[in-house]
Enzyme design. Structure first.
Site, mmCIF file in Angstrom:
data_model
loop_
_atom_site.group_PDB
_atom_site.id
_atom_site.type_symbol
_atom_site.label_atom_id
_atom_site.label_comp_id
_atom_site.label_asym_id
_atom_site.label_seq_id
_atom_site.Cartn_x
_atom_site.Cartn_y
_atom_site.Cartn_z
ATOM 1 N N CYS A 22 7.607 15.459 -12.757
ATOM 2 C CA CYS A 22 8.963 15.042 -13.137
ATOM 3 C C CYS A 22 9.461 13.821 -12.381
ATOM 4 O O CYS A 22 10.503 13.261 -12.719
ATOM 5 C CB CYS A 22 9.953 16.192 -12.989
ATOM 6 S SG CYS A 22 10.330 16.642 -11.268
ATOM 7 N N HIS A 49 0.829 -1.207 0.000
ATOM 8 C CA HIS A 49 0.000 0.000 0.000
ATOM 9 C C HIS A 49 0.866 1.260 0.000
ATOM 10 O O HIS A 49 0.396 2.343 0.329
ATOM 11 C CB HIS A 49 -0.956 0.004 1.199
ATOM 12 C CG HIS A 49 -2.072 -0.991 1.071
ATOM 13 N ND1 HIS A 49 -2.880 -1.358 2.132
ATOM 14 C CD2 HIS A 49 -2.516 -1.712 0.006
ATOM 15 C CE1 HIS A 49 -3.765 -2.259 1.719
ATOM 16 N NE2 HIS A 49 -3.558 -2.486 0.446
#
Length: 245
Positions: free
Chosen positions: A129, A118
């Site tokens: 980016c 998770h």
């Protein structure tokens, strides 16, 4: 034979063992169970508090709800249960951990092989980016009123490295499934085994030890079941293993 001794012998004799952990192992570190009556989600809707949609479209709400959960995890420390699992790995009796938790406590405890299915809350990244930052960078930006926090490199939006509602499962989940295909024993600690798709994973192993305060759908299939606190049980099993060795 009592259950502690049986569990210890199963671990010592297993050809390959993995642990699967959920929120219940971390309650002794002061982290509420996400789905208990007093847990985080008793005060907010999890589908929204930690959702990708709210992060992007309603950042003020995300940083007043979901971010609070992540911030509260930042300085928590491993407890006896985490340390016992780290010791088992150090003794070459545990091949690694698959965890549903985003609290980083297995890493802090010293485990080397941890599949965080998770995600994790140690780091954040830029959605444009991909630049990675320590979580403390996001924390500082939010506390200074920068909502949503922006990337210093390109100005894109930063987001935590947790799997939110609306996200795909990470590569760690795929690797974990692969690891379990030749795993003999799974030690399930603090998981209700009700959250999909992680609750499918116990089907991939032949033997199970379950340590959870409440019953799970896999209790009947398990070889040994403890409805007790994780730290106490794992500590006793480790003591018994040391006697056996």
């Amino acid at each position: 034979m009592d259950n502690i001794k049986k569990a210890a012998e199963m671990i010592v004799n297993s050809t390959k063992t993995f642990a699967l952990t959920g929120a219940g192992i971390s309650t002794e570190s002061g982290i509420p169970d996400f789905r208990s009556d007093t847990g985080y989600y008793s005060k907010m809707d999890p589908m929204e508090a930690l959702s990708r949609d709210v992060l992007i479209n309603d950042p003020k709400r995300f940083y007043s709800e979901g971010f609070v959960i992540l911030r509260d995890l930042y300085d928590k420390k491993p407890n006896k249960g985490h340390l016992a699992l780290a010791k088992l790995e150090e003794m070459n009796l545990l091949s690694g951990i698959i965890t549903q938790n985003i609290d980083n406590l297995h890493v802090k405890a010293g485990n080397k092989t941890v599949y965080e299915v998770h995600g994790e809350s140690r780091n954040v990244h830029c959605m444009d980016c991909g630049t990675q930052y320590d979580f403390s960078v996001m924390k500082q930006k939010v506390e200074a009123g920068e909502i949503p926090p922006k990337c210093d490199r390109c100005g894109g939006i930063l987001r935590p490295n947790v799997v939110m509602f609306g996200d795909m499962m990470p590569e760690d989940f795929v690797i974990a499934q692969s690891e379990l295909r030749d795993t003999e024993l799974m030690i399930i600690v603090g998981s209700s085994l009700t959250v999909s798709p992680v609750n499918f994973l116990p089907n991939l192993v032949d033997k199970m030890i379950i340590i959870n305060q409440s019953s799970t759908p896999f209790d009947r299939k398990a070889d040994v079941v403890f409805h007790e606190g994780a730290g106490e049980v794992l500590g006793k099993i480790l003591d018994e293993i040391n006697r056996l060795l």
